[in-house]
Structure formats: C-alpha cells, structure tokens
Design a protein around this motif. Structure first.
Motif, PDB file in Angstrom:
ATOM      1  N   LYS A 146       0.855  -1.182   0.000  1.00 51.55           N
ATOM      2  CA  LYS A 146       0.000   0.000   0.000  1.00 51.55           C
ATOM      3  C   LYS A 146       0.891   1.232   0.000  1.00 51.55           C
ATOM      4  N   TRP A 196      -2.848  -0.392  -3.699  1.00 52.47           N
ATOM      5  CA  TRP A 196      -3.617   0.736  -3.178  1.00 52.47           C
ATOM      6  C   TRP A 196      -2.753   1.978  -3.033  1.00 52.47           C
ATOM      7  N   ALA A 213      -3.343   5.671  -0.865  1.00 49.98           N
ATOM      8  CA  ALA A 213      -4.229   6.432   0.011  1.00 49.98           C
ATOM      9  C   ALA A 213      -3.607   7.787   0.326  1.00 49.98           C
TER      10      ALA A 213
END
Length: 71
Positions: free
Chosen positions: A6, A44, A46
């Motif tokens: 991530k 991902w 974020a």
C-alpha cells in the motif's frame, strides 16, 4: 517492489522541512510515477491527510489525480 502492499501519499517541503498539502510540496511526482512503473506497482494508494469537508476532500482527490498524471 513485491513487498510494497500500500502506498500512502502526502506532500512535503524539503526546503521548509515540513509536511504540506499533496500539491504544495516539492516532491517530484513524475519521478515517483516512474519508480512505481519500474517495480510494476498496482496496489492501493491512500492520501495521508487530515479530514475535511466535501470541498477539501475533492481538492485532495484532484491533487492525487495530478500527482499520478490522471488528468
């Protein structure tokens, strides 16, 4: 490359030695994009930013789109 699961993104100013909004620091996101492509990253991403109202969050989304060349 394979160990990255991530990606958290935020802005940073090396000159001022502080965190900034994503689109206000001096991070070279073109280099970041190239590095992510080199390792074939498809995980991902974020935004690591504070909360806010709808207008603020839309601004964060725009800044991320710009950082990753999606606009």
């Amino acid at each position: 490359g394979r160990r990255i699961m991530k990606l958290d993104i935020k802005g940073f100013s090396r000159k001022e030695d502080k965190f900034t909004p994503i689109d206000a620091g001096d991070i070279d996101y073109a280099d970041v994009r190239m590095a992510l492509l080199e390792i074939n990253y498809h995980g991902w991403c974020a935004a690591e930013v504070g909360s806010g109202d709808l207008a603020n969050l839309q601004g964060v989304a725009r800044a991320m789109d710009e950082a990753f060349g999606l606009v």
